[in-house]
Design a protein around this motif. Sequence first.
Motif, PDB file in Angstrom:
ATOM      1  N   GLY A  40       0.831  -1.206   0.107  1.00  0.00           N
ATOM      2  CA  GLY A  40       0.303   0.064  -0.229  1.00  0.00           C
ATOM      3  C   GLY A  40       0.709   1.571  -0.181  1.00  0.00           C
ATOM      4  O   GLY A  40       0.343   1.999  -0.349  1.00  0.00           O
ATOM      5  N   LEU A  41       1.963   1.281  -0.122  1.00  0.00           N
ATOM      6  CA  LEU A  41       3.415   2.317  -0.272  1.00  0.00           C
ATOM      7  C   LEU A  41       2.569   3.087  -1.656  1.00  0.00           C
ATOM      8  O   LEU A  41       3.402   1.551  -2.448  1.00  0.00           O
ATOM      9  CB  LEU A  41       3.973   2.322   0.429  1.00  0.00           C
ATOM     10  CG  LEU A  41       3.763   2.280   2.236  1.00  0.00           C
ATOM     11  CD1 LEU A  41       5.861   1.686   2.570  1.00  0.00           C
ATOM     12  CD2 LEU A  41       3.897   2.831   2.284  1.00  0.00           C
ATOM     13  N   PRO A  42       2.714   4.043  -1.673  1.00  0.00           N
ATOM     14  CA  PRO A  42       2.968   4.750  -3.128  1.00  0.00           C
ATOM     15  C   PRO A  42       4.596   4.695  -3.154  1.00  0.00           C
ATOM     16  O   PRO A  42       4.455   6.502  -3.990  1.00  0.00           O
ATOM     17  CB  PRO A  42       1.915   5.603  -2.961  1.00  0.00           C
ATOM     18  CG  PRO A  42       2.320   6.289  -1.712  1.00  0.00           C
ATOM     19  CD  PRO A  42       2.087   5.386  -0.812  1.00  0.00           C
ATOM     20  N   ILE A  43       5.357   3.990  -4.011  1.00  0.00           N
ATOM     21  CA  ILE A  43       6.431   4.134  -3.813  1.00  0.00           C
ATOM     22  C   ILE A  43       6.821   2.986  -4.541  1.00  0.00           C
ATOM     23  O   ILE A  43       6.555   2.097  -4.792  1.00  0.00           O
ATOM     24  CB  ILE A  43       7.279   4.330  -2.270  1.00  0.00           C
ATOM     25  CG1 ILE A  43       7.738   3.212  -1.566  1.00  0.00           C
ATOM     26  CG2 ILE A  43       6.895   5.684  -1.759  1.00  0.00           C
ATOM     27  CD1 ILE A  43       8.117   3.358  -0.411  1.00  0.00           C
ATOM     28  N   SER A  44       8.710   3.287  -5.335  1.00  0.00           N
ATOM     29  CA  SER A  44       8.879   2.553  -5.956  1.00  0.00           C
ATOM     30  C   SER A  44       9.181   1.171  -5.354  1.00  0.00           C
ATOM     31  O   SER A  44       9.674   1.081  -4.084  1.00  0.00           O
ATOM     32  CB  SER A  44       9.342   2.379  -7.348  1.00  0.00           C
ATOM     33  OG  SER A  44      10.486   3.491  -6.887  1.00  0.00           O
ATOM     34  N   LYS A  45       9.908   0.127  -5.721  1.00  0.00           N
ATOM     35  CA  LYS A  45      10.457  -0.550  -5.000  1.00  0.00           C
ATOM     36  C   LYS A  45      11.690  -0.891  -5.157  1.00  0.00           C
ATOM     37  O   LYS A  45      12.034  -0.768  -3.756  1.00  0.00           O
ATOM     38  CB  LYS A  45      10.337  -2.495  -6.420  1.00  0.00           C
ATOM     39  CG  LYS A  45       9.422  -3.351  -6.366  1.00  0.00           C
ATOM     40  CD  LYS A  45       9.883  -4.183  -6.952  1.00  0.00           C
ATOM     41  CE  LYS A  45       8.048  -4.767  -6.704  1.00  0.00           C
ATOM     42  NZ  LYS A  45       7.605  -5.952  -6.334  1.00  0.00           N
ATOM     43  N   PRO A  46      12.638   0.040  -5.795  1.00  0.00           N
ATOM     44  CA  PRO A  46      13.807   0.648  -5.416  1.00  0.00           C
ATOM     45  C   PRO A  46      13.796   1.696  -4.525  1.00  0.00           C
ATOM     46  O   PRO A  46      14.863   1.443  -3.481  1.00  0.00           O
ATOM     47  CB  PRO A  46      14.685   1.551  -6.511  1.00  0.00           C
ATOM     48  CG  PRO A  46      14.225   0.557  -7.588  1.00  0.00           C
ATOM     49  CD  PRO A  46      12.561   0.495  -7.287  1.00  0.00           C
ATOM     50  N   ALA A  47      12.451   2.449  -3.934  1.00  0.00           N
ATOM     51  CA  ALA A  47      12.683   3.240  -2.970  1.00  0.00           C
ATOM     52  C   ALA A  47      12.318   2.595  -1.646  1.00  0.00           C
ATOM     53  O   ALA A  47      12.422   3.056  -0.716  1.00  0.00           O
ATOM     54  CB  ALA A  47      11.333   4.023  -3.006  1.00  0.00           C
ATOM     55  N   VAL A  48      11.713   1.547  -2.073  1.00  0.00           N
ATOM     56  CA  VAL A  48      11.653   0.647  -0.704  1.00  0.00           C
ATOM     57  C   VAL A  48      12.686   0.015   0.104  1.00  0.00           C
ATOM     58  O   VAL A  48      12.573   0.460   1.108  1.00  0.00           O
ATOM     59  CB  VAL A  48      10.376  -0.308  -0.865  1.00  0.00           C
ATOM     60  CG1 VAL A  48      10.167  -2.033  -0.259  1.00  0.00           C
ATOM     61  CG2 VAL A  48       8.808  -0.456  -1.254  1.00  0.00           C
ATOM     62  N   THR A  49      13.635  -0.373  -1.122  1.00  0.00           N
ATOM     63  CA  THR A  49      14.967  -0.837  -0.927  1.00  0.00           C
ATOM     64  C   THR A  49      15.726   0.523  -0.124  1.00  0.00           C
ATOM     65  O   THR A  49      16.391   0.013   1.307  1.00  0.00           O
ATOM     66  CB  THR A  49      15.535  -1.747  -2.000  1.00  0.00           C
ATOM     67  OG1 THR A  49      14.798  -2.306  -2.676  1.00  0.00           O
ATOM     68  CG2 THR A  49      17.404  -1.623  -1.819  1.00  0.00           C
ATOM     69  N   LYS A  50      15.301   1.549  -0.120  1.00  0.00           N
ATOM     70  CA  LYS A  50      16.322   2.565  -0.180  1.00  0.00           C
ATOM     71  C   LYS A  50      16.062   3.089   1.843  1.00  0.00           C
ATOM     72  O   LYS A  50      16.320   2.592   2.037  1.00  0.00           O
ATOM     73  CB  LYS A  50      16.116   3.333  -0.540  1.00  0.00           C
ATOM     74  CG  LYS A  50      16.783   5.481  -0.128  1.00  0.00           C
ATOM     75  CD  LYS A  50      16.051   5.979  -0.762  1.00  0.00           C
ATOM     76  CE  LYS A  50      15.568   7.717  -0.183  1.00  0.00           C
ATOM     77  NZ  LYS A  50      15.145   8.191  -0.817  1.00  0.00           N
ATOM     78  N   HIS A  51      14.640   2.692   1.321  1.00  0.00           N
ATOM     79  CA  HIS A  51      13.422   3.398   2.415  1.00  0.00           C
ATOM     80  C   HIS A  51      14.235   2.357   3.875  1.00  0.00           C
ATOM     81  O   HIS A  51      14.405   2.266   5.399  1.00  0.00           O
ATOM     82  CB  HIS A  51      11.741   3.707   2.653  1.00  0.00           C
ATOM     83  CG  HIS A  51      11.653   3.980   1.989  1.00  0.00           C
ATOM     84  ND1 HIS A  51      12.776   5.699   2.852  1.00  0.00           N
ATOM     85  CD2 HIS A  51      11.332   4.441   1.118  1.00  0.00           C
ATOM     86  CE1 HIS A  51      12.025   6.802   1.344  1.00  0.00           C
ATOM     87  NE2 HIS A  51      11.112   6.200   1.069  1.00  0.00           N
ATOM     88  N   LEU A  52      14.585   0.619   3.224  1.00  0.00           N
ATOM     89  CA  LEU A  52      14.332  -0.487   4.440  1.00  0.00           C
ATOM     90  C   LEU A  52      15.908  -0.605   4.878  1.00  0.00           C
ATOM     91  O   LEU A  52      16.392  -0.919   5.307  1.00  0.00           O
ATOM     92  CB  LEU A  52      14.094  -1.883   3.778  1.00  0.00           C
ATOM     93  CG  LEU A  52      12.334  -1.839   3.376  1.00  0.00           C
ATOM     94  CD1 LEU A  52      12.427  -3.296   3.348  1.00  0.00           C
ATOM     95  CD2 LEU A  52      12.093  -2.158   4.935  1.00  0.00           C
ATOM     96  N   LYS A  53      16.932   0.278   3.970  1.00  0.00           N
ATOM     97  CA  LYS A  53      18.339   0.024   4.449  1.00  0.00           C
ATOM     98  C   LYS A  53      17.919   1.256   5.457  1.00  0.00           C
ATOM     99  O   LYS A  53      18.832   0.750   6.476  1.00  0.00           O
ATOM    100  CB  LYS A  53      19.188   0.841   2.840  1.00  0.00           C
ATOM    101  CG  LYS A  53      20.666   0.557   3.413  1.00  0.00           C
ATOM    102  CD  LYS A  53      21.369   0.887   1.587  1.00  0.00           C
ATOM    103  CE  LYS A  53      22.156   1.070   2.697  1.00  0.00           C
ATOM    104  NZ  LYS A  53      23.545   1.642   1.096  1.00  0.00           N
TER     105      LYS A  53
END
Length: 112
Positions: A40-53
């Motif tokens: 449900g987060l309106p972000i791309s998969k690369p952005a998910v990776t960045k945020h999780l990092k």
Amino acid sequence: MVNSAPSLDRSFRALGHPARRRIVERLARGPATVAAATHGLPISKPAVTKHLKILEEAGLVVRAVEGRTHRLHLDGQPLVQAAAWIERRRALWEAKFDVLDRFLAERGADDA
């Protein structure tokens, strides 16, 4: 703990973005896969990776890899440290406002 403690800085930085706060809120309910934690987060998969990092670097999120599944869980200790820092600031300001209230009450009594 001092104001410039690197772990405290990382925690506040990690909590400084709404997507990361939503991930933390989701993981507060229990461990989840990356897909479930970020659903449900309106972000791309690369952005998910960045945020999780960023969350992992702050020590807020721990990742366990089980085959191809990445399961995330929340480590609350950095949140406890951040909350303790905030509580110390709150107590300090509350004490200052108490002094100000007493001063103003005394001034009011002198004017009467």
